[in-house]
Structures are given as structure tokens and as C-alpha cells.
Design a protein around this motif. Sequence first.
Motif, PDB file in Angstrom:
ATOM      1  N   TYR A   1       0.838  -1.209   0.000  1.00  0.00           N
ATOM      2  CA  TYR A   1       0.000   0.000   0.000  1.00  0.00           C
ATOM      3  C   TYR A   1       0.871   1.257   0.000  1.00  0.00           C
TER       4      TYR A   1
ATOM      5  N   ASP B   1      -5.480  -2.076   4.964  1.00  0.00           N
ATOM      6  CA  ASP B   1      -6.824  -1.540   4.734  1.00  0.00           C
ATOM      7  C   ASP B   1      -7.420  -0.951   6.017  1.00  0.00           C
TER       8      ASP B   1
ATOM      9  N   PHE C   1      -8.571   0.448  -4.074  1.00  0.00           N
ATOM     10  CA  PHE C   1      -7.666  -0.662  -3.801  1.00  0.00           C
ATOM     11  C   PHE C   1      -8.442  -1.973  -3.932  1.00  0.00           C
TER      12      PHE C   1
END
Length: 336
Positions: A70, A180, A84
Motif C-alpha cells: 500500500y 486496509d 484498492f
Amino acid sequence: MKQVTIAICNYNYERYLAAAIDSALAQDYPATTVMVVDDGSTDGSRAILDSYGDRVLALYKRNGGQVSAYNHAIASLNSEYVIFLDSDDVLYPSAVSEIMRLFDGGPWAKVQFRLDVMDSEGALTGAYVPNSEPPHDCGRLLRSGWLYPSPPASGNAYRVSALKQIFPVPEEGVNRYGADFYAIYGVALAGPIATISKSLGGYRVHNAGSETVAFANSEQLTKAPRAFNMRWAILRNIAKDRLEVELPATFLDFSHEKATFCSSVYRATFFRRWHWMLLDSGSYLHTIIANPFWSLKKKLGTLVLSSLCLVPYSPLSDFAVRYIANPLARRRVPGR
């Protein structure tokens, strides 16, 4: 037309990678770019990526974990918006168009949408996530410690400028995964959240049938509470240092408490179930009763189902726990 990137972070998912990429390339929003960050895969992922040529921006890095992927992806973005997409999930063709209609209509930091739950082969199960919708001002509730209802990673589209207020996130030690978490919750401190009340993609769940309490792919049930506590501590430091926001020392989240509930009472003895409910269920019950995202009907239903774990008939108790923990247990099964 505003530019949108679909960023796919991949590690050894050659079996599913092409389906994820194909769904990203099939978007009906013309200004869509597809980026794949390969986190040091050792399977056939690179050959699959190479087969797409210049239709996909492929970025290769040494294996560092999801947080590292990320960080790398966000640092490489040139677009104003990003989705994403997990490399084993898919987006439906109109996803980006519908998301951009919301972004064009307000100052949203994030637009989230439902995902249909698929099995490991890609077949729809009839379930979807999430089952609750948050208010726009999630940041206000987050400042009080409440984690708001959100889909998994693939069900979120972000304003890149908001994400860059949170990322990069520390990668070292045990914080390799859960990127996330920082995107979903951290971005709520940077602006309001909008929700699309329909499914715009598919979320693949591996080895989680309706007869188990397992549902999330990334972590074992017993590890999830500890991981969430660690991530919250890191998010608190980021919020304080970069946003000058003071988050409380502990957070409130039914999904987190549900993991503790399930690991404590599922297939436990009758005595153990009563012992936990009488002595250790305070936080679990609080995230039901005080939940700011739930209706009274949902709160009462969850309390009634939770109370069934106290009955002496263990098959009924275990069914109630599965029903609470696993959306797949709530679907209609043909022939039953």
C-alpha cells in the motif's frame, strides 16, 4: 474527466489475479488506469502481468507485506482517486462510474459500496457485506472510539489527498498486514464518508462455508482482536502526529468484540458459555446496546441471538454463534 486508478496489490495469487485485472480493465469509466503492485510473488503472477503489456502499469518490489505494498502504491499514484482492489476480488463494470458520480457531488474523502460475497471459485453465495451503513460524519464517531461499518478493502474508493494524510504507515515488525485498516478508518479523520447502497463488486471468501464461524480471509479468529488493538495504537500515533487528532486509548467495534465472543463460546461447554456471558461479556454487550450505527430492531435481534448461547442444547447455541459471526450462515440454502 477526473482520473481514477484501480490499484491491485498482489502476492502469490496467480489463480485469481487475471480475473481481478480483467474486471478493472472492463470498467466503463474511460479515465481509469490499472496499476498492479506485485509484492515479490514467487508463483506465476509475473507472467500473467507481463501478458497484459502496457494495458496495466506493473510495479515490482521485494516482498514486504500488505502495508509495504500500500505504501508503495500510494507513493506512486498520479490520479486524484484510487480504488484498492484485492487481487482475489472483482469489480462490476459500472463500479467506477457510479463511484465518481458521488465524488463529483460532494467533498468525500471516501466512497464505500457493498460487495457480494463469492466462494473460492467465484460463485455468488447470496450474502453481501457490510450489512449496516454508517453516517457521513464517521470521523466524529471515530474520535469517540467507534469504528464504523465498512466493506473489506475492495469496497472502498478514496480521494488520494486524504489517503496521503495517513500513509505511509510503519511497515516494520508485526505490522506487515492490515493496510486496509489504516485506509478505511484513518481516512475518516480527513473528511466525510459516502455510501452506495448496492453491490459494485465481489468479495472472495476462502474456506469459510456456512457451517463455520470463520469469515475474514486475512487472520485467524483468535488473532484478530490482538491485531486490531495493535493497529489502533499505530493509528492513534499517526492521527496525533500528522492530523493533531487525539483518539481515545481504546476503540469500540462490534466486529472486534464478535471475534472474542465467538472464540470464547463457540463449541464451548455449557459451563464455559455461562461463565463468559456472566463475567466477560461487558464489552461485547456494550458494542451492541450502545452501537450508534444500528437500529433498535437489529440491537434486540442480536441480543436475542446472543442469549441462545446460554441454552443447554449446544447445536442451537453453536448455530446462533455462526449466524452472528458469519454472513454465509444467514443465506437460504437450496433444499434445506
